[in-house]
Design an enzyme around this catalytic site. Structure first.
Site, PDB file in Angstrom:
ATOM      1  CB  CYS A 107      30.416  -1.536  -7.031  1.00  0.00           C
ATOM      2  SG  CYS A 107      32.207  -1.703  -6.968  1.00  0.00           S
TER       3      CYS A 107
ATOM      4  CG  ASP B  71     -12.648  -7.627   0.447  1.00  0.00           C
ATOM      5  OD1 ASP B  71     -13.512  -7.359   1.296  1.00  0.00           O
ATOM      6  OD2 ASP B  71     -11.617  -8.271   0.708  1.00  0.00           O
TER       7      ASP B  71
END
Length: 513
Positions: free
Chosen positions: A42, A469
């Site tokens: 599970c 940047d």
């Protein structure tokens, strides 16, 4: 704070037991639980009654659980679990191989073929996967095929024959034999069982079906909440290639060409439910024409939307790194990925590092209409397939200039297209980040900022960070790349998510219009 569950090696038995008892969704897909008494495995979020602790075994993958003889649970359905994020991989080779196998790299091909693509020996590849994932390559591929087949049997009205081939099996006979051997049920028997139980509906994964009117198959893609879907759509809409991609309200759509098949795909976030034990998911509609390429398509969609991220862990880490005010405004930010690496290169080199309005979009539209193949989707805004690297390389810089692309960018785009077409530049998740970044920088006209942004999106790399940047520097309040890079050390290994927060912050500070 819960630390990253990057590998089961970092979790002891007590931690796994606590996660199982609490059904903590942050562990969904990170490990699986085998129940000794039933022979079933599970997800940690399974709604079934919690078993006795001594009756549980823990596995780092569904394939490892199946190798030990366990069958997938029909209630929590392990085939719907989110996957593992790139930062979780303790071995780059194992991660790259697992990603490609999950995308169907061994469907009709050999382990030796995959090893050659990854530039390693077949023996070394087998050992790496055995050590890191717990299974051999063929076993991992078999598990992926079976879980996809199980999912299609439960969630669609497709015939068993269609499902067999869509799942990567080369024959219906082989599919039936392997399915019976592994799951102790026939495919049709599992479909009847799934239809008579209410487990799938109660867990929040609605049963889907093919739509004969629109010729689509509907599926779901699970993710770990939260997901800032509106922010992700904002990024995708900003960089959308006209004629190829479309953001319409809260839906994203695009044309697709993959493994020789073409069609259209749409995705939208499902309405959240406070009672959904499985968490949240995307609704996806896929053209039936793409069914033979469904396995690689679903894998690429997960990468496009960054669905395997662990947002709770990432957000907590960035909050501690000094970005708490930004994170509080947008929990669950995801990296906008790529369905095809060259799509990102094409848009980035035509537009530059940041979009520049209507003119840049019109230019992209001209290139796509000239070099992209037409496709009839029934949707006027989606009428082209994205140009391939081979097609752009064949066109060359002169043709690109004639279409309006600036000479320097035309040369860079044609050079990048040729490198991708020849295999010298590989922009696929799991590929070598340093090598790809270096190859991009070697192309005249590609800056460090642009190369890093391409790597971030195409290689599904969460630690990419373009410190050069200036927008990031302004948003962080620093004056140079060195200072920003030093500050960003606190955000590792999720600097790409920090960059997204900073970009959005800087965008909001700029005057509109």
């Amino acid at each position: 704070m819960l630390r990253s569950v990057a590998s089961l090696l970092l979790l002891n038995a007590d931690q796994c037991q606590r996660a199982a008892r609490s059904h903590d969704p942050r562990f969904d897909g990170v490990f699986f639980i085998g129940i000794i008494t039933t022979g079933i495995y599970c997800r940690p979020i399974c709604p079934a009654r919690v078993s006795v602790s001594s009756h549980r075994r823990f596995f780092i993958s569904a394939a490892a659980a199946e190798r030990a003889g366990y069958r997938p649970c029909l209630r929590c359905r392990p085939e719907l679990a989110p996957g593992r994020a790139p930062v979780d991989a303790v071995s780059r080779l194992a991660f790259a191989a697992a990603l490609r196998i999950g995308a169907g790299a061994l469907n009709g091909r050999s382990v030796a073929d995959l090893a050659r693509e990854l530039n390693v020996s077949e023996r070394h590849l087998r050992r790496a996967l055995e050590r890191e994932v717990g299974v051999a390559p063929v076993e991992l591929a078999q598990t992926h095929r079976l879980l996809l087949a199980k999912r299609l049997l439960a969630d669609t009205a497709l015939s068993v024959t269609h499902i067999a081939f869509a799942s990567g099996f080369q024959s219906l006979r082989r599919f039936n034999a392997v399915f019976r051997e592994r799951y102790r049920l026939s495919p049709s028997g599992l479909r009847r069982t799934a239809q008579t139980r209410d487990g799938g509906r109660r867990t929040g994964a609605p049963v889907a079906a093919t739509d004969p009117v629109r010729d689509v198959v509907r599926l779901t893609l699970a993710y770990r909440a939260p997901l800032a879907w509106d922010v992700l759509l904002q990024f995708l809409d900003r960089d959308a290639v006209p004629g190829v991609e479309l953001v319409q309200g809260a839906r994203y759509g695009r044309t697709v060409r993959i493994d020789g098949r073409s069609g259209v795909v749409f995705a939208a976030d499902a309405a959240p439910s406070s009672h959904a034990a499985l968490g949240t998911h995307l609704h996806v509609e896929v053209s039936l024409s793409l069914l033979p390429a469904l396995m690689p398509l679903l894998a690429r969609l997960r990468q496009l939307f960054d669905l395997d991220a662990e947002p709770a862990v990432i957000d907590a880490h960035l909050e501690q790194g000094g970005l708490a005010s930004l994170v509080a405004r947008r929990h669950g930010i995801r990296i906008p990925g790529a369905l095809d690496g060259f799509d990102v290169v094409l848009g980035a080199l035509i537009r530059g590092p940041r979009p520049q309005g209507t003119a840049a979009r019109d230019l992209t539209r001209r290139v796509v209409r000239a070099l992209g193949d037409p496709i009839d989707t029934g949707i006027p805004a989606l009428d082209r397939l994205a140009p391939t690297a081979d097609r752009v390389a064949e066109a060359g810089p002169a043709r690109l200039e004639a279409l309006g692309v600036a000479p320097r960018r035309a040369l860079a785009l044609a050079t990048a297209a040729r490198a991708i077409a020849d295999g010298q530049l590989v922009l696929e998740p799991g590929s070598d980040v340093v090598a790809a970044h270096g190859a991009l920088l070697a192309i005249e006209g590609v800056s460090d900022r642009l190369a890093t942004q391409i790597v971030m999106r195409t290689l599904y790399w969460p630690d990419a960070f373009p410190a050069s940047d200036r927008a990031l520097q302004r948003a962080a309040g620093v004056s140079g790349p060195g200072t920003l890079r030093a500050r960003a050390e606190r955000w590792r290994p999720w600097r790409a998510y920090a960059a997204l927060h900073l970009w959005l912050h800087e965008t909001e500070r700029q005057p509109r219009g």
